[in-house]
Design a protein around this motif. Structure first.
Motif, PDB file in Angstrom:
ATOM      1  N   VAL A  58      46.479  47.762  40.884  1.00 37.10           N
ATOM      2  CA  VAL A  58      46.035  48.885  40.063  1.00 37.10           C
ATOM      3  C   VAL A  58      46.921  50.099  40.307  1.00 37.10           C
ATOM      4  N   LEU A  96      42.302  54.019  38.465  1.00 40.02           N
ATOM      5  CA  LEU A  96      43.283  53.749  37.414  1.00 40.02           C
ATOM      6  C   LEU A  96      43.021  54.619  36.188  1.00 40.02           C
ATOM      7  N   LEU A 114      43.726  42.947  33.002  1.00 44.61           N
ATOM      8  CA  LEU A 114      43.715  42.562  34.416  1.00 44.61           C
ATOM      9  C   LEU A 114      43.450  41.060  34.524  1.00 44.61           C
ATOM     10  N   LEU A 118      39.222  50.529  39.387  1.00 49.14           N
ATOM     11  CA  LEU A 118      39.223  50.855  37.965  1.00 49.14           C
ATOM     12  C   LEU A 118      39.045  52.350  37.747  1.00 49.14           C
TER      13      LEU A 118
END
Length: 372
Positions: free
Chosen positions: A71, A103, A38, A100
């Motif tokens: 994401v 994801l 990222l 996160l």
């Protein structure tokens, strides 16, 4: 029948990269397990291995709006496929936690941490690994010769993670490589010291030889750069033919190894980009303008023709990347000449396809996908 990955490209979470992965032939995608990094949203370029303190992100509210769509788009591109995600540039921000988590729970990706990161962030990654049940990757930066303190730091991290080595992937990352012999020495030393330290689930060796060209290069508009990363892997195999476990091949595809440290928002982008093509032992690079009228289009198409007429070109049917280059070279007018994102997407597709074929000894078959 399931197949195991053979190749780990280190890719930034940018649209050109995840679109390239999505355009790989269906038979190839299970063979490719990317390490997605990222990128920071804004601010200065991050220093490799040195997290910003304080964090250089200028507006956390903007980051919380900016990150989720990226994401989600990455999740759509990789759903069901293997890989890792390194959130080191954003994981210190509370607003990144929800994105996160989504994801990692909606994909088969595994979180990544490293010995140089703050213990609180190491534990955060370990918690995500525990909750998803897929384990974790430890990314060790091998820019310099590994020594005993590196062993101590890695063992301390394993202890802190509270996960058995059978659920930990070791990713030995040599980073930018400008000399194959020097890079091979770093890699061999790191693997000798760290690779056999525990019964890791997976051991990956990755390095990047794609050049970081200055904004106004003195070299000509078309050049070939050696694939020192491929030479490094050959050197490691020759030096350690009896390495005790399978060693996965990794590189940075057609990105410089520090590309993911650059922020997404860059106010002063250079007025040129690169058409890029991967040969057996070198990268073909063609510098083309990103701005201008008919002259810009003519320049892009002319450079595409130079690549498609090269002996290294594998034909329009080889992958979506070759199909785009062939269409660009033979096209007319502005439509189809692309932009910087198009060029890097085509570069990633052809590179990843070719590397898998090299690793499998030329046993893959390719079907050209729609390049519209």
């Amino acid at each position: 029948m399931s197949v195991d990955p053979v190749y780990v490209p280190v890719l930034p979470v940018r649209r050109g990269a995840w679109q390239a992965y999505a355009r790989l032939h269906d038979a190839l995608r299970p063979r490719v397990a990317p390490l997605w990094t990222l990128v920071p949203r804004t601010g200065a370029e991050r220093t490799r291995g040195a997290p910003g303190n304080p964090d250089p992100e200028e507006d956390r509210a903007d980051l919380e709006r900016w990150l989720p769509p990226r994401v989600d788009q990455l999740a759509d591109a990789v759903r069901g496929m293997p890989g890792w995600v390194d959130a080191g540039h954003v994981e210190a921000l509370l607003g990144a936690a929800t994105g996160l988590w989504r994801l990692l729970t909606e994909t088969h990706l595994r979180p990544v941490t490293g010995p140089e990161r703050p213990p609180v962030l190491q534990r955060y990654a370990a918690d995500l690994a525990f909750l998803t049940g897929r384990g974790i990757g430890i990314r060790v930066l091998a820019d310099t010769t590994a020594d005993e303190p590196d062993t101590t730091a890695l063992l301390a991290l394993v202890d802190r993670l509270c996960l058995p080595p059978s659920r930990i992937d070791l990713i030995v990352d040599v980073g930018p490589v400008a000399d194959a012999a020097d890079g091979t020495k770093l890699a061999v030393t790191a693997l000798d010291l760290l690779g056999a330290l525990a019964p890791w689930r997976t051991v990956v060796l990755t390095a990047g030889a794609f050049p970081r060209l200055p904004e106004h290069p003195d070299s000509g508009p078309f050049l070939t750069v050696p694939r020192h990363d491929r030479q490094l892997h050959r050197g490691v195999r020759a030096a350690r033919p009896a390495f005790p476990r399978r060693l996965l091949y990794g590189d940075y595809s057609v990105e410089h190894a520090l590309s993911a440290n650059l922020p997404h928002v860059r106010p002063h982008a250079p007025p040129w980009g690169l058409l890029r093509y991967t040969g057996p032992d070198g990268y073909l690079l063609a510098r083309v303008p990103t701005r201008g009228g008919a002259g810009r289009v003519d320049r892009v198409r002319g450079m595409a023709r130079r690549i498609t007429r090269s002996p290294a070109f594998r034909g329009a049917e080889y992958s979506d990347g070759e199909a785009w280059l062939h269409a660009c070279a033979g096209g007319d007018g502005r439509a189809g000449s692309g932009n910087a994102e198009t060029w890097i997407r085509a570069g990633h597709v052809q590179h990843m396809t070719f590397v898998v074929e090299q690793l499998l000894g030329g046993t893959t078959s390719h079907v050209c996908r729609d390049s519209s």
